[in-house]
Design an enzyme around this catalytic site. Structure first.
Site, mmCIF file in Angstrom:
data_model
loop_
_atom_site.group_PDB
_atom_site.id
_atom_site.type_symbol
_atom_site.label_atom_id
_atom_site.label_comp_id
_atom_site.label_asym_id
_atom_site.label_seq_id
_atom_site.Cartn_x
_atom_site.Cartn_y
_atom_site.Cartn_z
ATOM 1 N N GLN A 293 0.676 -1.173 0.167
ATOM 2 C CA GLN A 293 -0.012 0.095 0.088
ATOM 3 C C GLN A 293 0.811 1.203 -0.093
ATOM 4 O O GLN A 293 1.517 1.337 1.009
ATOM 5 C CB GLN A 293 -0.828 -0.091 1.060
ATOM 6 N N GLY A 294 0.788 1.919 -1.034
ATOM 7 C CA GLY A 294 1.719 2.979 -1.332
ATOM 8 C C GLY A 294 0.854 4.466 -0.989
ATOM 9 O O GLY A 294 -0.356 4.130 -0.573
ATOM 10 N N ALA A 295 1.220 5.685 -1.359
ATOM 11 C CA ALA A 295 0.465 6.512 -1.059
ATOM 12 C C ALA A 295 -0.459 6.738 -2.103
ATOM 13 O O ALA A 295 -1.645 7.342 -1.915
ATOM 14 C CB ALA A 295 1.550 7.854 -1.080
ATOM 15 N N GLU A 296 -0.300 6.544 -3.301
ATOM 16 C CA GLU A 296 -1.271 6.528 -4.390
ATOM 17 C C GLU A 296 -1.708 5.283 -5.044
ATOM 18 O O GLU A 296 -3.296 5.365 -5.174
ATOM 19 C CB GLU A 296 -0.144 6.999 -5.542
ATOM 20 N N LEU B 68 -2.982 0.850 -4.527
ATOM 21 C CA LEU B 68 -2.933 -0.465 -3.667
ATOM 22 C C LEU B 68 -2.380 -1.639 -4.729
ATOM 23 O O LEU B 68 -2.872 -1.449 -5.791
ATOM 24 C CB LEU B 68 -4.115 -0.838 -3.140
ATOM 25 N N VAL B 69 -1.652 -2.452 -4.184
ATOM 26 C CA VAL B 69 -1.136 -3.299 -5.160
ATOM 27 C C VAL B 69 -1.530 -4.849 -4.571
ATOM 28 O O VAL B 69 -1.278 -5.160 -3.494
ATOM 29 C CB VAL B 69 0.458 -3.323 -5.379
ATOM 30 N N LYS C 135 -3.115 -3.407 -9.963
ATOM 31 C CA LYS C 135 -2.736 -2.119 -9.304
ATOM 32 C C LYS C 135 -3.877 -0.853 -9.303
ATOM 33 O O LYS C 135 -4.738 -0.987 -10.457
ATOM 34 C CB LYS C 135 -1.704 -1.489 -9.917
ATOM 35 N N ASP D 205 11.221 7.025 -10.210
ATOM 36 C CA ASP D 205 11.353 6.561 -8.597
ATOM 37 C C ASP D 205 12.119 5.148 -8.841
ATOM 38 O O ASP D 205 11.711 4.182 -8.379
ATOM 39 C CB ASP D 205 9.842 6.214 -8.268
#
Lengths: 368, 283
Positions: free
Chosen positions: B32-35, B37-38, B69, B182
């Protein structure tokens, strides 16, 4: 990376006077710190003895120019220092140090306040402490809200930065690539000829509350950074079209008003700010957000940040206009923290600088 | 990845996937990133599961499962703005993936996209991230031999070829004027090929963009350098040297213009190293 330095804390009360004048606000504040009752307890909250501010307000459609702002500061600084002293009710002898903003900010206003600080430092024979304006905002925000280790969003007329603490420095994670968010709002207020009293941003916020239609604007987040100048140019163009008699229409057929423009501008640039803040939070694993700086008073920004923080299981910390908007007390507070660790600014080193990055300051007073 | 998984389980209110997906498929949240969900799914998004056993294994369809994603709606922003951003970002990520796939860069093959819902399906890359792999190698080498000289020799035998290959892969990306945005050691995954060798795959094009500027590519490399320094501080310098060796060799295979490009990027990288990613400025 410097090793962590442990400094003995003073075992007595300390008092500082702070002078701030990096932009169009002149602020003087006096603060008192108390020693910890014992080694393991927290430091008791600081006591604010006085916090006085006078703002240089220009007519609608005009910004503040460095020379005139400096003149304003010069003519009010003596009066404000006297008032602050009187309100605090403490004798000059009890003051430990004189703190002043060393940068960043506008050159001429910074210099006139620095001269005032040097003068009273020599007159009263008290040491000088130069303070980074951004660090002043962050430390005051932490003191008032009690946030321990937050991601900081610093938004004002001259600065837009997302900051997180690491290894005794406040490190900049993201920032604006061109103009600051407050500058963007101020300049749009000038386009719309909105009064600068009490502040252009406040008046935009009031108009935005009445806005209903969202106008699509450019959205420019680049990694951790944001860019505002393109958005300003775009919305300025829209506003000029509308004032020039070329009406624009929303999807439902109603005319786009200036309230709609204010609303759309806020929605867009605040969404950008919340997005980069969320990225920084995910990166450092923090759940607290602290908003500081003049734009931090905006209730819509606080609301949006609150929703984001809540969804991440965290909370947002914000202060009111007394501490968000530039003030002397924050300079006194951050200066006093440095003073307690033995930091002094000699007269020769008391020159101010327009460019003074947040991460240049070594935070001897933090050791977490 | 385990840490991420734990964090994901801990947080209470997860933005919900569209119901038709969460009910129909067995999806496992892996980060779970800021932008975004995987999720991981064993089943293909639209091929019937009955096919999977015999057909899929003999086809180019990935047998290592699939990744979903999902960019959830962000309730803090205006609904119109949110819809516009989700659509735009999902599409631009897929475009980058597809473009790179066509150009022969090793990226996850993309399977399906739903830009309005912010959903991208792609193949799962079965293998360790570069970060994990290097940690494993370092540990093994430390166990096997004790003096630093023979350790270096062993690193040259195992870690070096991989890093040269990684550098080469990044050069392909940059040669196509694609900037990742990134590049970290977690966004580089090593896929084990049938013959046992490792093949670097670049993942997560969420921040990628097209750019002809040497500056942007230098920043890409600089971000990767910083990642090496923070996750593998012991031998970071050595690793970066090997990586750049592969990077330059990748450009060296091209014509004169490619070599010129590489030189420009290296020059910029020097400058970026000196000042850091940020310019010293005030707004």
């Amino acid at each position: 990376m410097p090793s962590r330095i442990q400094v003995p804390e003073p075992e007595r009360e300390t008092i500082a006077i702070g002078l701030e004048g990096s932009a169009n606000k002149l602020g003087v504040g006096i603060i008192r710190h108390f020693p910890r009752p014992n080694k393991n307890s927290h430091r008791p909250p600081a006591q604010i003895l006085s916090n006085i501010r006078h703002t240089y307000i220009t007519p609608p459609g005009e910004g503040f120019l460095p020379r005139d702002t400096a003149k304003h500061h010069r003519s009010y600084v003596v009066k404000l220092v006297q008032q602050a002293l009187k309100q605090s009710g403490i004798p000059i002898d009890d003051i430990d140090c004189v703190c002043f903003t060393q940068g960043p900010g506008m050159g001429a206003p910074l210099q006139s306040v620095a001269i005032a600080a040097r003068t009273i430092s020599l007159m009263w024979d008290k040491p000088l402490v130069g303070v980074n304006h951004c660090v002043g905002h962050i430390e005051m925000g932490r003191e008032i809200t009690g946030a321990t280790n937050p991601v900081v969003l610093y938004v004002s007329g001259g600065n837009t930065q997302v900051i997180a603490y690491s290894h005794q420095r406040y490190r900049i994670f993201g920032e604006t690539l061109d103009i600051a968010v407050g500058n963007c709002l101020d300049r749009f207020a000038r386009t719309l000829h909105i009064p600068n009293d009490p502040s252009p941003g406040y008046n935009i916020e009031q108009l935005a509350r009445k806005g209903k239609h969202y106008v699509e604007l450019p959205y420019t987040v680049k990694g951790m950074d944001v860019s505002m100048s393109g958005i300003l140019a775009f919305i300025d163009g829209l506003a000029n079209d509308i004032f020039g008699g070329k009406a624009k229409y929303a999807d439902d057929g109603s005319e786009i008003t200036r309230e709609d423009l204010c609303f759309s501008l806020q929605e867009t640039i605040f969404a950008m700010l919340v997005e980069i803040t969320e990225r920084a939070m995910a990166h450092v694993g923090s759940q607290q957000v602290l908003i500081v700086g003049g734009v931090g008073c905006n209730e819509r920004l606080q609301e949006m940040m609150g929703i984001m923080a809540r969804d991440r299981g965290g909370a947002v910390y914000a202060t009111d206009e007394r501490f968000c908007i530039d003030n002397g007390i924050m300079i006194a507070h951050a200066g006093l923290l440095a003073y307690e660790t033995g930091y002094r600014t000699s007269l020769e080193d008391s020159v101010c600088t327009q460019r003074f990055r947040t991460d240049e300051v070594f935070l001897a007073w933090r050791n977490d | 990845m385990n840490d991420d998984r734990k964090k994901a389980e801990d947080s209470e209110a997860l933005p919900a996937l569209p119901k038709y997906l969460s009910e129909a498929l067995d999806l496992k949240l892996i980060s779970q990133g800021a932008e975004a969900l995987v999720y991981f799914s064993k089943a293909h998004p639209y091929l019937p599961a009955t096919l999977s056993s015999d057909v899929i294994h003999n086809s180019p369809i990935s047998p290592a499962g699939y990744i979903l994603k999902f960019r959830p709606p962000k309730p803090y922003r205006h609904a119109l703005l949110d819809a516009q951003l989700t659509k735009h970002r999902t599409l631009s990520e897929v475009r980058s993936l597809y473009k790179m796939m066509l150009a022969g860069v090793h990226v996850p093959m993309f399977v399906a996209v739903d830009p309005r819902q912010g959903l991208i399906w792609m193949e799962n890359i079965d293998g360790p991230s570069l970060k994990k792999w290097i940690w494993g190698q370092e540990e093994e080498i430390e166990k096997k031999v004790s003096d630093e000289d023979s350790r270096l020799t062993m690193r040259e035998q195992t870690v070096k070829p991989t890093l040269v290959a990684v550098g080469h892969e990044i050069s392909k990306l940059h040669f196509m004027d694609m900037v990742h945005g990134d590049l970290t050691t977690s966004n580089l995954v090593l896929r084990r090929k049938d013959d046992g060798s490792l093949e670097p795959v670049i993942i997560d094009f969420g921040l990628s963009q097209q750019s002809t500027l040497p500056e942007d590519k230098a920043v890409d490399l600089y971000v990767l350098e910083r990642a090496f320094i923070s996750t593998h501080p012991m031998h970071a310098e050595e690793y970066i040297t090997w990586l750049l060796e592969g990077y330059l060799a990748g450009f060296g295979q091209g014509k004169k213009t490619a070599k010129f490009k590489a030189r420009e990027i290296m020059k910029k990288l020097e400058a970026v190293r000196l000042r850091g990613r940020k310019r010293s400025m005030v707004g």
